[in-house]
Design a protein around this motif. Structure first.
Motif, PDB file in Angstrom:
ATOM      1  N   TRP A 204       3.627   3.687   8.954  1.00 45.37           N
ATOM      2  CA  TRP A 204       3.821   3.098   7.636  1.00 45.37           C
ATOM      3  C   TRP A 204       3.834   4.120   6.509  1.00 45.37           C
ATOM      4  O   TRP A 204       4.087   3.759   5.354  1.00 45.37           O
ATOM      5  CB  TRP A 204       2.751   2.047   7.357  1.00 45.37           C
ATOM      6  CG  TRP A 204       2.899   0.799   8.176  1.00 45.37           C
ATOM      7  CD1 TRP A 204       2.008   0.293   9.090  1.00 45.37           C
ATOM      8  CD2 TRP A 204       4.000  -0.112   8.156  1.00 45.37           C
ATOM      9  NE1 TRP A 204       2.483  -0.861   9.640  1.00 45.37           N
ATOM     10  CE2 TRP A 204       3.710  -1.133   9.091  1.00 45.37           C
ATOM     11  CE3 TRP A 204       5.194  -0.156   7.459  1.00 45.37           C
ATOM     12  CZ2 TRP A 204       4.578  -2.189   9.331  1.00 45.37           C
ATOM     13  CZ3 TRP A 204       6.073  -1.205   7.693  1.00 45.37           C
ATOM     14  CH2 TRP A 204       5.765  -2.210   8.620  1.00 45.37           C
TER      15      TRP A 204
ATOM     16  N   ASN B 288       2.633   2.045   1.506  1.00 46.88           N
ATOM     17  CA  ASN B 288       1.306   2.674   1.419  1.00 46.88           C
ATOM     18  C   ASN B 288       0.197   1.661   1.650  1.00 46.88           C
ATOM     19  O   ASN B 288      -0.814   1.968   2.298  1.00 46.88           O
ATOM     20  CB  ASN B 288       1.142   3.349   0.055  1.00 46.88           C
ATOM     21  CG  ASN B 288       1.840   4.701  -0.006  1.00 46.88           C
ATOM     22  OD1 ASN B 288       1.867   5.426   0.980  1.00 46.88           O
ATOM     23  ND2 ASN B 288       2.398   5.037  -1.172  1.00 46.88           N
ATOM     24  N   THR B 289       0.385   0.439   1.133  1.00 49.91           N
ATOM     25  CA  THR B 289      -0.608  -0.615   1.366  1.00 49.91           C
ATOM     26  C   THR B 289      -0.701  -0.952   2.846  1.00 49.91           C
ATOM     27  O   THR B 289      -1.809  -1.092   3.402  1.00 49.91           O
ATOM     28  CB  THR B 289      -0.232  -1.879   0.564  1.00 49.91           C
ATOM     29  OG1 THR B 289      -0.237  -1.577  -0.825  1.00 49.91           O
ATOM     30  CG2 THR B 289      -1.219  -3.005   0.836  1.00 49.91           C
ATOM     31  N   LEU B 290       0.437  -1.076   3.511  1.00 52.86           N
ATOM     32  CA  LEU B 290       0.445  -1.361   4.945  1.00 52.86           C
ATOM     33  C   LEU B 290      -0.210  -0.234   5.730  1.00 52.86           C
ATOM     34  O   LEU B 290      -0.913  -0.474   6.725  1.00 52.86           O
ATOM     35  CB  LEU B 290       1.879  -1.590   5.420  1.00 52.86           C
ATOM     36  CG  LEU B 290       2.528  -2.902   4.964  1.00 52.86           C
ATOM     37  CD1 LEU B 290       4.035  -2.882   5.206  1.00 52.86           C
ATOM     38  CD2 LEU B 290       1.899  -4.092   5.692  1.00 52.86           C
ATOM     39  N   TYR B 291      -0.008   0.994   5.312  1.00 51.18           N
ATOM     40  CA  TYR B 291      -0.634   2.142   5.979  1.00 51.18           C
ATOM     41  C   TYR B 291      -2.151   2.095   5.813  1.00 51.18           C
ATOM     42  O   TYR B 291      -2.910   2.298   6.787  1.00 51.18           O
ATOM     43  CB  TYR B 291      -0.064   3.446   5.420  1.00 51.18           C
ATOM     44  CG  TYR B 291      -0.768   4.675   5.933  1.00 51.18           C
ATOM     45  CD1 TYR B 291      -0.878   4.929   7.299  1.00 51.18           C
ATOM     46  CD2 TYR B 291      -1.354   5.581   5.043  1.00 51.18           C
ATOM     47  CE1 TYR B 291      -1.534   6.057   7.774  1.00 51.18           C
ATOM     48  CE2 TYR B 291      -2.012   6.704   5.508  1.00 51.18           C
ATOM     49  CZ  TYR B 291      -2.109   6.942   6.872  1.00 51.18           C
ATOM     50  OH  TYR B 291      -2.755   8.052   7.340  1.00 51.18           O
ATOM     51  N   GLN B 292      -2.603   1.803   4.597  1.00 50.34           N
ATOM     52  CA  GLN B 292      -4.042   1.747   4.354  1.00 50.34           C
ATOM     53  C   GLN B 292      -4.697   0.617   5.128  1.00 50.34           C
ATOM     54  O   GLN B 292      -5.826   0.759   5.625  1.00 50.34           O
ATOM     55  CB  GLN B 292      -4.299   1.580   2.857  1.00 50.34           C
ATOM     56  CG  GLN B 292      -3.933   2.814   2.039  1.00 50.34           C
ATOM     57  CD  GLN B 292      -3.787   2.528   0.558  1.00 50.34           C
ATOM     58  OE1 GLN B 292      -4.113   1.423   0.095  1.00 50.34           O
ATOM     59  NE2 GLN B 292      -3.300   3.509  -0.203  1.00 50.34           N
ATOM     60  N   GLU B 293      -3.994  -0.513   5.256  1.00 56.08           N
ATOM     61  CA  GLU B 293      -4.551  -1.659   5.971  1.00 56.08           C
ATOM     62  C   GLU B 293      -4.614  -1.425   7.478  1.00 56.08           C
ATOM     63  O   GLU B 293      -5.553  -1.861   8.146  1.00 56.08           O
ATOM     64  CB  GLU B 293      -3.714  -2.904   5.694  1.00 56.08           C
ATOM     65  CG  GLU B 293      -3.858  -3.454   4.279  1.00 56.08           C
ATOM     66  CD  GLU B 293      -2.943  -4.642   4.048  1.00 56.08           C
ATOM     67  OE1 GLU B 293      -2.092  -4.924   4.925  1.00 56.08           O
ATOM     68  OE2 GLU B 293      -3.066  -5.297   2.988  1.00 56.08           O
TER      69      GLU B 293
ATOM     70  N   ASP C 235       5.133   1.575  -2.610  1.00 58.62           N
ATOM     71  CA  ASP C 235       3.803   0.985  -2.833  1.00 58.62           C
ATOM     72  C   ASP C 235       3.425   0.050  -1.688  1.00 58.62           C
ATOM     73  O   ASP C 235       2.278   0.079  -1.200  1.00 58.62           O
ATOM     74  CB  ASP C 235       3.782   0.216  -4.152  1.00 58.62           C
ATOM     75  CG  ASP C 235       3.838   1.133  -5.373  1.00 58.62           C
ATOM     76  OD1 ASP C 235       3.588   2.344  -5.212  1.00 58.62           O
ATOM     77  OD2 ASP C 235       4.138   0.626  -6.467  1.00 58.62           O
ATOM     78  N   GLU C 236       4.355  -0.778  -1.252  1.00 58.03           N
ATOM     79  CA  GLU C 236       4.072  -1.718  -0.160  1.00 58.03           C
ATOM     80  C   GLU C 236       3.817  -0.972   1.146  1.00 58.03           C
ATOM     81  O   GLU C 236       2.931  -1.343   1.923  1.00 58.03           O
ATOM     82  CB  GLU C 236       5.233  -2.692   0.008  1.00 58.03           C
ATOM     83  CG  GLU C 236       5.423  -3.660  -1.148  1.00 58.03           C
ATOM     84  CD  GLU C 236       4.330  -4.710  -1.240  1.00 58.03           C
ATOM     85  OE1 GLU C 236       3.444  -4.749  -0.359  1.00 58.03           O
ATOM     86  OE2 GLU C 236       4.348  -5.499  -2.200  1.00 58.03           O
TER      87      GLU C 236
ATOM     88  N   ASP D 178       3.776 -12.343   4.517  1.00 59.91           N
ATOM     89  CA  ASP D 178       3.172 -11.245   5.286  1.00 59.91           C
ATOM     90  C   ASP D 178       4.057 -10.877   6.475  1.00 59.91           C
ATOM     91  O   ASP D 178       4.282  -9.693   6.760  1.00 59.91           O
ATOM     92  CB  ASP D 178       1.793 -11.655   5.818  1.00 59.91           C
ATOM     93  CG  ASP D 178       0.758 -11.865   4.723  1.00 59.91           C
ATOM     94  OD1 ASP D 178       0.893 -11.240   3.659  1.00 59.91           O
ATOM     95  OD2 ASP D 178      -0.165 -12.671   4.951  1.00 59.91           O
TER      96      ASP D 178
ATOM     97  N   ASN E  91       8.694   0.237  -5.594  1.00 58.66           N
ATOM     98  CA  ASN E  91       7.960  -0.919  -5.067  1.00 58.66           C
ATOM     99  C   ASN E  91       7.864  -0.863  -3.548  1.00 58.66           C
ATOM    100  O   ASN E  91       6.834  -1.232  -2.966  1.00 58.66           O
ATOM    101  CB  ASN E  91       8.647  -2.215  -5.496  1.00 58.66           C
ATOM    102  CG  ASN E  91       8.579  -2.426  -6.994  1.00 58.66           C
ATOM    103  OD1 ASN E  91       7.602  -2.040  -7.633  1.00 58.66           O
ATOM    104  ND2 ASN E  91       9.607  -3.038  -7.559  1.00 58.66           N
TER     105      ASN E  91
ATOM    106  N   LYS F  76       7.335  -9.206   5.383  1.00 55.97           N
ATOM    107  CA  LYS F  76       7.094  -7.867   4.854  1.00 55.97           C
ATOM    108  C   LYS F  76       6.904  -6.860   5.989  1.00 55.97           C
ATOM    109  O   LYS F  76       7.520  -5.782   5.989  1.00 55.97           O
ATOM    110  CB  LYS F  76       5.868  -7.880   3.946  1.00 55.97           C
ATOM    111  CG  LYS F  76       5.659  -6.591   3.175  1.00 55.97           C
ATOM    112  CD  LYS F  76       4.440  -6.691   2.264  1.00 55.97           C
ATOM    113  CE  LYS F  76       4.634  -7.727   1.179  1.00 55.97           C
ATOM    114  NZ  LYS F  76       3.482  -7.817   0.261  1.00 55.97           N
TER     115      LYS F  76
END
Length: 694
Positions: free
Chosen positions: A677, A666-671, A663-664, A604, A660, A607
């Motif tokens: 992000w 976008n995940t960080l932005y959503q979180e 995708d990562e 984590d 990839n 990343k």
């Protein structure tokens, strides 16, 4: 002009390699050598063949321009050429001078005899590209100089003098002076004495018990040995040289070479090798672009940075004036410079006469008028825009219209500074990295009006003082510090949300970073970043910066210089010690701001911090601040401790796959909801087109 020539001296044929600048073994040179070797074989009057160089180097190895191209494997390839040397019915003598490295050394080891000058330098640098010698080097070198010496030479990739190898099977005779004549004399002695055709490949190595610990060889050279497969492959190949036939060892060596060439480490190291060369290519600037000769330089500011910058120019024998309004600052600067040179003598880096020459070029002053005739002025004052603008207004009055005016600012707007002078085309950013006399990176920042001549001069001067220049456009922080801001920002947010500073540092250091962010903050000085953040709070109030760092600074914990920062430091030591007091500060901050701590894995942590570099680097590329992705990688490999085995942040993104990475992100932005992000547009465009950044 042919890549090699042929001359006959009685019964001796001399093949002279003549392929500037380094006799690299490209296809053209391989064809020439092979044809001339055959010519000598076919001539009954020839009894021996010498292969030597018409240049100052014997052969520096493979032609890097052929890497990855079909020409590298075209016949005669290196392995074929080596076989032709070995099966020759007439003695082949390699007469070696200058540099003999890589494939050039493998070719020399295929000869029946070798003569060399005592100052000839031998090396197998392939390991620095994540490879091993791939044309018999791992099999012949142990037979030539011994197992342990061969392993050390191949896994460190460094040069060894011929004089150190004189009593080995690698060198039959040391020849100094009248090199051609003495080499011919040696060849004649072989003919007269009817000496046998010796082949290193035919030598037998004793079947010793190979029980030496791997760490014994790797520890001195590789901090992250697990990430470097080439040294282990080299050792395994040497084991084959001991336990297997030459043919089987050669086959295994080739298999390992192909396997290594397909590893991410080798791709990264090859990228790191070529990227600095690409940095020198600037659109609109060529070898014919006029450059100003820099014979004298003035440096404004006698602090740590100004002093370090001055040492670079003194070492290059350039007249240097350090200017400061405070006599005490000038005295302290002189003391630091003298100590640097005293230490250099103790460490045998410089001689007393060299130091006397360097110090003879140094002057100090508190008067701007003394800079009237210098060719270049570098302002290295405190990081305050109004202060720098006032300095440039004075310089505009006292210096020549031809004087180049440079600022060492690390973040400020150079266009605003250039607007203060009557000839803004003479203004450029020269961002040195601390310690300035050691760090090789130099960001050359081109303002809107900076002339081609000034940029060309800056790049030429960088080479003269031993720096690696990278061109940047103007933005807040340029390339390196603009990316670092978000890397550090994410590290501080991680601490606010549940990690501890030493957890963050450990995760990133184990991943490969030279030093974790909190150790860096303490090294540079937490007050430095605090001053920048205060400006950011006003300019960018929408960005979250992680204000627990402010609490650290409010307590006077500025880092190593105060013996406490994110860590505790014993007096006189730079070793960071995790401090329970810092943990208390962090816990109190979380409680006060209603932050419920969460657990972060090492993955984590890595990343968040590394993907921050990638995303901001992509924006820098998108905006044209950097010319190419590899320039960004050079900045981080050279100035920020990014691991070479990962190739730089942009190369690492390519290795992960841009899809990839998106995708990562976008995940960080959503979180987090942090707009930072959102993936940079260039990432999405390149991914959609199936392109890579490099």
């Amino acid at each position: 002009m042919s890549a090699a020539n042929y001359q006959q001296y009685d019964q001796i044929a001399v093949i002279g390699l003549n392929h500037p600048p380094l006799n690299s073994l490209g296809h053209e040179l391989r064809i020439a050598i092979d044809a001339l070797l055959q010519k000598g074989q076919d001539d009954p009057s020839i009894k021996a063949i010498i292969v030597m160089s018409q240049l100052d180097v014997f052969c520096a190895g493979a032609d890097i321009r052929e890497f990855g191209l079909p020409a590298a494997a075209m016949e005669p390839n290196l392995r074929t050429l080596i076989e032709h040397f070995e099966v020759s019915k007439k003695p082949v003598i390699a007469a070696i001078q200058g540099i003999c490295a890589g494939g050039g050394l493998e070719l020399a080891m295929a000869a029946h005899y070798r003569v060399a000058q005592s100052n000839t330098e031998f090396a197998f640098p392939e390991v620095k590209l994540g490879l091993l010698p791939g044309a018999g080097g791992t099999q012949k070198l142990p037979r030539a100089i011994g197992v342990e010496s061969a392993i050390k030479l191949m896994i460190n990739g460094n040069f060894v003098k011929g004089s150190e190898l004189a009593n080995t099977n690698l060198i039959d005779c040391i020849v100094d002076g009248n090199f051609l004549a003495k080499s011919i004399e040696f060849a004649k002695s072989i003919i007269i004495e009817h000496k046998p055709l010796k082949r290193l490949r035919d030598m037998q190595l004793a079947h010793i018990d190979f029980s030496i610990e791997l760490a014994y060889f790797l520890k001195p050279y590789y901090k992250n040995a697990a990430h470097y497969p080439a040294p282990i492959a080299i050792i395994d190949s040497v084991k084959d040289a001991i336990t297997e036939s030459y043919e089987i060892g050669l086959q295994h060596e080739r298999e390992r070479f192909i396997e290594l060439s397909n590893t991410s480490t080798s791709r990264a190291l090859r990228h790191a090798f070529f990227a600095p060369r690409a940095c020198q290519k600037i659109p609109g600037i060529s070898a014919t672009t006029p450059k100003k000769k820099i014979n004298s330089v003035g440096i404004i500011g006698a602090g740590t940075m100004g002093t370090g910058i001055a040492i670079n120019f003194l070492n290059a024998n350039i007249k240097t004036i350090i200017l400061d309004q405070l006599p005490t600052a000038l005295d302290a600067s002189l003391e630091k410079i003298n100590k640097y040179y005293q230490d250099s003598v103790k460490k045998l880096r410089l001689t007393t006469s060299q130091i006397e020459n360097s110090l003879g070029n140094l002057k100090t002053s508190s008067r701007y008028e003394d800079l009237r005739d210098v060719d270049l002025v570098i302002e290295a004052a405190y990081e305050d825009l109004e202060l720098k603008k006032s300095i440039f207004k004075i310089l505009d009055q006292v210096t020549s219209k031809d004087t180049i005016l440079a600022t060492n600012t690390s973040t400020l707007d150079i266009n605003e500074i250039a607007a203060c002078v009557s000839q803004p085309e003479q203004v450029v950013g020269l961002h040195f990295f601390s310690p300035a006399n050691i760090m090789k990176l130099l960001e050359v920042v081109r303002a809107n009006s900076t002339s081609d001549t000034v940029i060309a001069t800056a790049f030429s001067l960088a080479k003269q003082i031993g720096k690696l220049p990278v061109l940047s456009g103007v933005c807040d922080g340029f390339i390196g510090n603009r990316m670092l801001e978000h890397y550090g920002r994410m590290a501080r947010i991680l601490v606010e949300e549940g990690a501890l500073p030493w957890d963050v540092d450990k995760a990133l250091e184990e991943w490969g970073m030279g030093m974790g962010p909190f150790r860096v903050f303490d090294l540079v000085g937490n007050d430095v970043a605090w001053a920048v953040r205060k400006r950011r709070y006003i300019e960018k109030p929408h960005i979250r910066y992680g204000k627990v760092a402010d609490e650290i600074c409010l307590l006077g914990r500025f880092g190593q210089k105060t013996n406490k920062g994110w860590y505790h430091y014993e007096i006189g030591s730079r070793d960071p010690v995790p401090d329970p007091e810092v943990e208390k500060i962090i816990i109190a901050y979380r409680k006060e701001h209603g932050i419920s701590p969460r657990d972060f894995t090492a993955e984590d942590i890595v990343k968040r911090c590394i993907f921050a570099l990638i995303n901001e680097g992509a924006r820098i590329l998108e905006e044209g601040i950097a010319l190419r992705a590899s320039d960004i990688d050079v900045v981080y490999l050279t100035g920020y401790g990014f691991p070479r085995f990962r190739g730089g942040p942009m190369k690492y993104a390519d290795e992960l796959g841009l899809g990839n990475v998106i995708d990562e992100l976008n995940t960080l932005y959503q979180e987090s909801g942090d707009p930072f992000w959102r993936p940079a547009k260039i990432l999405e465009e390149y991914a959609a087109a199936g392109k890579s950044l490099n």
